[in-house]
Scaffold this motif. Structure first.
Motif, PDB file in Angstrom:
ATOM      1  N   THR A 385      40.801  43.491  43.517  1.00 15.46           N
ATOM      2  CA  THR A 385      40.943  44.314  44.716  1.00 15.46           C
ATOM      3  C   THR A 385      40.244  45.650  44.540  1.00 15.46           C
ATOM      4  O   THR A 385      40.372  46.293  43.482  1.00 15.46           O
ATOM      5  CB  THR A 385      42.429  44.565  45.032  1.00 15.46           C
ATOM      6  N   ALA A 386      39.505  46.055  45.547  1.00 10.61           N
ATOM      7  CA  ALA A 386      38.848  47.359  45.557  1.00 10.61           C
ATOM      8  C   ALA A 386      39.607  48.299  46.489  1.00 10.61           C
ATOM      9  O   ALA A 386      40.628  47.927  47.089  1.00 10.61           O
ATOM     10  CB  ALA A 386      37.395  47.211  45.996  1.00 10.61           C
ATOM     11  N   LEU A 387      39.100  49.523  46.623  1.00  6.21           N
ATOM     12  CA  LEU A 387      39.648  50.504  47.561  1.00  6.21           C
ATOM     13  C   LEU A 387      38.535  50.939  48.503  1.00  6.21           C
ATOM     14  O   LEU A 387      37.416  51.232  48.059  1.00  6.21           O
ATOM     15  CB  LEU A 387      40.201  51.730  46.820  1.00  6.21           C
ATOM     16  N   ASP A 388      38.819  50.959  49.802  1.00 12.86           N
ATOM     17  CA  ASP A 388      37.830  51.454  50.752  1.00 12.86           C
ATOM     18  C   ASP A 388      37.815  52.983  50.734  1.00 12.86           C
ATOM     19  O   ASP A 388      38.565  53.623  49.980  1.00 12.86           O
ATOM     20  CB  ASP A 388      38.090  50.899  52.156  1.00 12.86           C
ATOM     21  N   GLY A 389      36.995  53.577  51.552  1.00 13.73           N
ATOM     22  CA  GLY A 389      36.863  55.026  51.560  1.00 13.73           C
ATOM     23  C   GLY A 389      38.096  55.763  52.009  1.00 13.73           C
ATOM     24  O   GLY A 389      38.217  56.976  51.776  1.00 13.73           O
ATOM     25  N   ASN A 390      39.042  55.037  52.627  1.00  6.70           N
ATOM     26  CA  ASN A 390      40.291  55.654  53.069  1.00  6.70           C
ATOM     27  C   ASN A 390      41.441  55.281  52.138  1.00  6.70           C
ATOM     28  O   ASN A 390      42.607  55.382  52.515  1.00  6.70           O
ATOM     29  CB  ASN A 390      40.609  55.218  54.503  1.00  6.70           C
ATOM     30  N   ASP A 391      41.103  54.806  50.934  1.00  5.01           N
ATOM     31  CA  ASP A 391      42.070  54.385  49.916  1.00  5.01           C
ATOM     32  C   ASP A 391      42.942  53.223  50.382  1.00  5.01           C
ATOM     33  O   ASP A 391      44.100  53.095  49.975  1.00  5.01           O
ATOM     34  CB  ASP A 391      42.954  55.561  49.465  1.00  5.01           C
ATOM     35  N   GLY A 392      42.397  52.377  51.224  1.00  4.70           N
ATOM     36  CA  GLY A 392      43.089  51.154  51.636  1.00  4.70           C
ATOM     37  C   GLY A 392      42.675  49.984  50.766  1.00  4.70           C
ATOM     38  O   GLY A 392      41.537  49.921  50.272  1.00  4.70           O
ATOM     39  N   ASN A 393      43.581  49.032  50.566  1.00  8.95           N
ATOM     40  CA  ASN A 393      43.276  47.861  49.753  1.00  8.95           C
ATOM     41  C   ASN A 393      42.173  47.025  50.398  1.00  8.95           C
ATOM     42  O   ASN A 393      42.159  46.811  51.615  1.00  8.95           O
ATOM     43  CB  ASN A 393      44.519  46.987  49.570  1.00  8.95           C
ATOM     44  N   PHE A 394      41.261  46.531  49.572  1.00  9.82           N
ATOM     45  CA  PHE A 394      40.168  45.681  50.057  1.00  9.82           C
ATOM     46  C   PHE A 394      40.007  44.531  49.074  1.00  9.82           C
ATOM     47  O   PHE A 394      39.434  44.694  47.994  1.00  9.82           O
ATOM     48  CB  PHE A 394      38.869  46.489  50.170  1.00  9.82           C
ATOM     49  N   LEU A 395      40.536  43.361  49.431  1.00  8.56           N
ATOM     50  CA  LEU A 395      40.497  42.194  48.549  1.00  8.56           C
ATOM     51  C   LEU A 395      39.076  41.653  48.479  1.00  8.56           C
ATOM     52  O   LEU A 395      38.511  41.233  49.488  1.00  8.56           O
ATOM     53  CB  LEU A 395      41.461  41.122  49.051  1.00  8.56           C
ATOM     54  N   VAL A 396      38.507  41.628  47.269  1.00 12.52           N
ATOM     55  CA  VAL A 396      37.134  41.165  47.074  1.00 12.52           C
ATOM     56  C   VAL A 396      37.102  39.672  46.766  1.00 12.52           C
ATOM     57  O   VAL A 396      36.304  38.926  47.323  1.00 12.52           O
ATOM     58  CB  VAL A 396      36.461  41.962  45.934  1.00 12.52           C
ATOM     59  N   ALA A 397      37.976  39.223  45.881  1.00 10.95           N
ATOM     60  CA  ALA A 397      38.012  37.810  45.501  1.00 10.95           C
ATOM     61  C   ALA A 397      39.400  37.476  44.991  1.00 10.95           C
ATOM     62  O   ALA A 397      40.149  38.356  44.557  1.00 10.95           O
ATOM     63  CB  ALA A 397      36.956  37.502  44.439  1.00 10.95           C
ATOM     64  N   PHE A 398      39.741  36.196  45.039  1.00 10.50           N
ATOM     65  CA  PHE A 398      41.032  35.760  44.519  1.00 10.50           C
ATOM     66  C   PHE A 398      40.903  34.341  43.986  1.00 10.50           C
ATOM     67  O   PHE A 398      39.948  33.619  44.308  1.00 10.50           O
ATOM     68  CB  PHE A 398      42.127  35.844  45.592  1.00 10.50           C
ATOM     69  N   ALA A 399      41.853  33.959  43.175  1.00 11.40           N
ATOM     70  CA  ALA A 399      41.878  32.613  42.607  1.00 11.40           C
ATOM     71  C   ALA A 399      43.319  32.161  42.490  1.00 11.40           C
ATOM     72  O   ALA A 399      44.226  32.979  42.285  1.00 11.40           O
ATOM     73  CB  ALA A 399      41.197  32.576  41.239  1.00 11.40           C
ATOM     74  N   ILE A 400      43.539  30.879  42.651  1.00  6.47           N
ATOM     75  CA  ILE A 400      44.850  30.268  42.407  1.00  6.47           C
ATOM     76  C   ILE A 400      44.679  29.342  41.208  1.00  6.47           C
ATOM     77  O   ILE A 400      43.817  28.460  41.212  1.00  6.47           O
ATOM     78  CB  ILE A 400      45.348  29.497  43.633  1.00  6.47           C
ATOM     79  N   VAL A 401      45.493  29.559  40.181  1.00  6.75           N
ATOM     80  CA  VAL A 401      45.397  28.782  38.942  1.00  6.75           C
ATOM     81  C   VAL A 401      46.733  28.120  38.667  1.00  6.75           C
ATOM     82  O   VAL A 401      47.770  28.519  39.206  1.00  6.75           O
ATOM     83  CB  VAL A 401      44.985  29.680  37.756  1.00  6.75           C
TER      84      VAL A 401
END
Length: 741
Positions: A385-401
């Motif tokens: 997860t990254a942060l946008d310019g307003n410090d909001g969560n921004f999910l880049v990638a995910f995986a289920i294992v």
């Protein structure tokens, strides 16, 4: 329609009101966002909406208001209507549609209606208005556009399904000639009929071609035979004896698992967290039927399987899901791994919109986290997860294992490297485990690994639990956090000296945790003062609150959440007038206010000396964008000393802010959209030989199971206390007696 796409906001659960000028306004309810193109089919759009609220696909109605006429509601029911809708909004970036479901009949009306079609009773069909379209579907209710507002369905009431009254079930089976659409419908009607009349039945000589039921009481003549009509799925009662000699009504019949499922299914659409005990209480109150916990739990499981699909079948749909993700969202990544026995191992998903937004608008900072899934086959959700310019969560990638392991983390990082191959040096905030550090250094050789401050704090608590008092541990944690956030080496040393005076052991522990990986004063990467991977806990909490659902539904739910994030934040940014995002603007304005009490005492070229109120001198270098206080380098925004120097030379302070905090970069982050994925059930039917993927093998967790302590109920027997027959003392028996013979 920008780029051939129209953002559609689907609203349901609210109410229409008529304004003084005759226009219609819609308020309340819930909203979801999706996107349409000229190639979108009506059936796919309707299925997408049905999945949003778990509505019955055949009962919902989709309406919209014309762009320049807020007095007329138009119904979308065919592909031709879809094209008209898109043509009407050709010059718009977004449009609203209103999803309605017909209100259920009242209990008084339910008693007069049969549970299924009968040759003796014809149900009242909907009456079409004079100007109804020629392609009108009889099963879909049509409402005249000039009707008064109280004639339109109340969406809020439509979402609240009423519990059927048991008295209406007495007419579920009416006699010879009654027809049922399917065998399942006939069986369900018989369950309700027997429960309402109070008798047990048995099925004899029944197969796929006929349905034969008899009263279970010995000697009772009640029976009926319903053969299947040739070339159809219909079953019609051909013979029936409706006379009971067994004292019908005196027997308290029990509800089957399927019947409980049919009762609670509509409730579960609106409340996926419906608990078994709540079902027991509701059915006892509304229907007078007593259920045990196992019946309620089994009914929930059966209903959820009907609504969401089978957990086992969902794994078999994963190859098709990966294919559809790549087909509907070009540039995305969807990678599935199975074991040699075809058991599920792991799946990686990264949508193009997320990858584009991160690489072009977000800071090169990723937080790695893991959340356990509520599922029949368990599983772990890995997130970057990254942060946008307003410090909001921004999910880049995910995986289920399948399980939490170092090998799965390494694989996840390898897939992340593949999709982020062109990104600059990335800073990761993750666990301090040795295996994680090794994987990061191997996969991302030039990255920076910041240890998560939250996990370090928990380790500190465990280390000194018991050896130090709780109050002392609190003071240690406070000083430890101060040392981590201290921007300079002097501030760091001051904090750890305090820790040394409190506990030399804690001081040694702090030095052994490699401060260069977590202290601002020594960390080489750029974390922008975000030291905890738990900054993404809002998303993890949302995932944790999701009910148990098949793996394909988990991925679809996350996709829909990301799509809503992109739409809502894109709309929010259109209202901003500042050069910076609101949170960055607030921090900069605070520095502007605080800089007014500072004095620029010396300037040389691009270097300035700034004196603060404590008579401390800080050196600002505008050419290198740094300050001796190091706040500018850490946060990415000019500190109060830099602001004083910038204003001293009459330059614009906004020109010295990192571009990641600008409104322009924020809009770039959310400039791409995530497209819907067609329903997999219909796609699977068209596939001739789908690849088989089996669920993972669920093993018992390592360690002793957690004990569940229940309060002693008033009607529960008290456990007998053991008494030794040798020493006559309580608490043990003869075998465990320690008294010598």
């Amino acid at each position: 329609m920008a780029n051939g796409k129209l953002i559609v906001v689907c609203q349901s659960g609210g109410k229409f009101t008529t304004n003084a000028d005759g226009t219609l306004s819609y308020s309340g309810g819930d909203a979801h966002a999706t996107s349409l193109t000229l190639n979108t089919k009506f059936d796919d759009f309707k299925s997408e909406i049905s999945d949003m609220w778990k509505y019955d696909l055949h009962s919902l109605t989709i309406k919209y208001l014309l762009p320049n006429n807020k007095r007329t509601l138009i119904t979308i029911s065919t592909d031709r209507d879809m094209l008209r809708f898109l043509e009407f909004h050709e010059g718009s970036a977004s449009a609203d549609v209103y999803v309605m479901t017909p209100s259920p009949p009242s209990p008084s009306d339910a008693t007069s209606l049969p549970c299924s079609r009968s040759s003796h009773t014809m149900p009242n069909g909907p009456v079409s208005p004079i100007d109804a379209p020629t392609d009108y579907l009889p099963d879909e209710p049509i409402f005249p556009v000039d009707a008064p507002m109280d004639f339109l369905p109340d969406s809020e009431d439509a979402g609240k399904q009423k519990t059927p009254q048991i008295s209406s079930w007495k007419s579920c089976i009416t006699g010879v000639g009654q027809t049922f659409n399917t065998r399942h419908e006939l069986h369900e009607a018989l369950d309700k009929f027997s429960l309402a009349h109070g008798f047990h039945y048995t099925l004899k000589n029944s197969d796929g071609r006929r349905f034969c039921a008899r009263c279970k009481a010995e000697g009772c003549p009640w029976f009926f035979i319903a053969p299947k009509l040739s070339t159809t799925k219909l079953f019609r009662i051909k013979k029936m004896n409706d006379t009971h000699t067994c004292g019908v009504g005196s027997i308290r019949a029990s509800a089957s698992r399927k019947l409980v499922a049919s009762i609670v299914k509509e409730k579960l659409r609106d409340t996926p967290t419906y608990k078994p005990q709540e079902i027991i209480d509701d059915i006892r109150r509304d229907l007078g039927i007593e259920l045990n916990y196992a019946q309620a739990y089994g009914g929930i499981a059966a209903a959820l399987e009907e609504l969401q699909g089978s957990h086992r079948t969902a794994y078999n749909q994963l190859p098709l899901l990966c294919e559809k993700i790549l087909e509907t969202n070009p540039g995305s990544a969807a990678i599935l791994n199975t074991k040699e026995d075809l058991n599920f191992h792991r799946i990686f998903v990264a949508f193009h919109a997320s990858l584009y937004g991160f690489q072009n608008g977000c800071r090169p900072l990723l937080f790695l986290d893991c959340t356990s899934l509520k599922s029949k086959y368990r599983g772990e959700l890995f997130t970057a997860t990254a942060l946008d310019g307003n410090d909001g969560n921004f999910l880049v990638a995910f995986a289920i294992v399948d399980v939490l392991s170092d090998d799965n983390w390494h694989w996840f990082l390898e897939q992340l490297k593949t999709v982020l191959s062109m990104s600059p040096e990335i800073t990761f905030v993750a666990d301090m485990k040795k295996e994680m550090s090794e994987s990061l250094s191997l996969v991302f050789p030039n990255c920076f690994h910041g240890y998560c401050l939250h996990q370090l704090t928990e380790s500190l608590k465990r280390k000194f639990k018991g050896s130090l008092t709780l109050e002392v541990v609190r003071v240690l944690i406070s000083e430890f956090h101060s040392a981590a956030y201290a921007p300079t080496a002097e501030g760091f040393k001051k904090c750890i000296e305090t820790i040394k005076n409190i506990s030399p052991e804690a001081y040694e522990w702090v030095l052994q945790t490699e401060p260069e990986h977590w202290a601002n004063a020594f960390f080489k990467g750029a974390r922008y003062n975000h030291l905890k991977s738990s900054v993404t806990e809002s998303f993890c909490d949302w995932v944790s609150d999701l009910p148990a659902m098949p793996i394909t539904q988990v991925i679809e739910t996350i996709r829909r959440k990301l799509m809503e994030f992109i739409y809502t934040r894109k709309m929010d940014s259109d209202q901003w007038s500042s050069n910076l995002t609101p949170s960055a603007e607030e921090n900069l304005q605070r520095s502007l206010v605080n800089s007014r009490s500072l004095e620029v005492v010396l300037s040389h070229s691009s270097c300035f000396k700034v004196r603060d109120t404590l008579d401390m001198i800080n050196v600002v270098n505008l050419e290198n964008w740094d300050c001796s206080c190091r706040e500018w380098q850490i946060n990415g925004l000019p500190c109060l000393h830099a602001v004083a120097a910038i204003e001293h030379i009459g330059k614009n302070v906004y020109d010295y802010c990192y571009r990641y905090f600008t409104t322009e970069a924020f809009k770039v982050t959310y400039s791409e959209s995530i497209n819907p994925i067609p329903p997999l059930d219909r796609c699977m039917k068209r596939e001739s030989s789908p690849v088989l993927v089996h669920p993972p093998c669920v093993t018992r967790p390592v360690g002793r199971p957690k004990e569940r302590k229940y309060a002693l109920k008033s009607n529960q027997a008290v456990k007998r206390t053991l008494q030794c027959s040798k020493c006559k003392k309580l608490g043990h028996n003869k075998r465990k007696c320690k008294q010598s013979a």
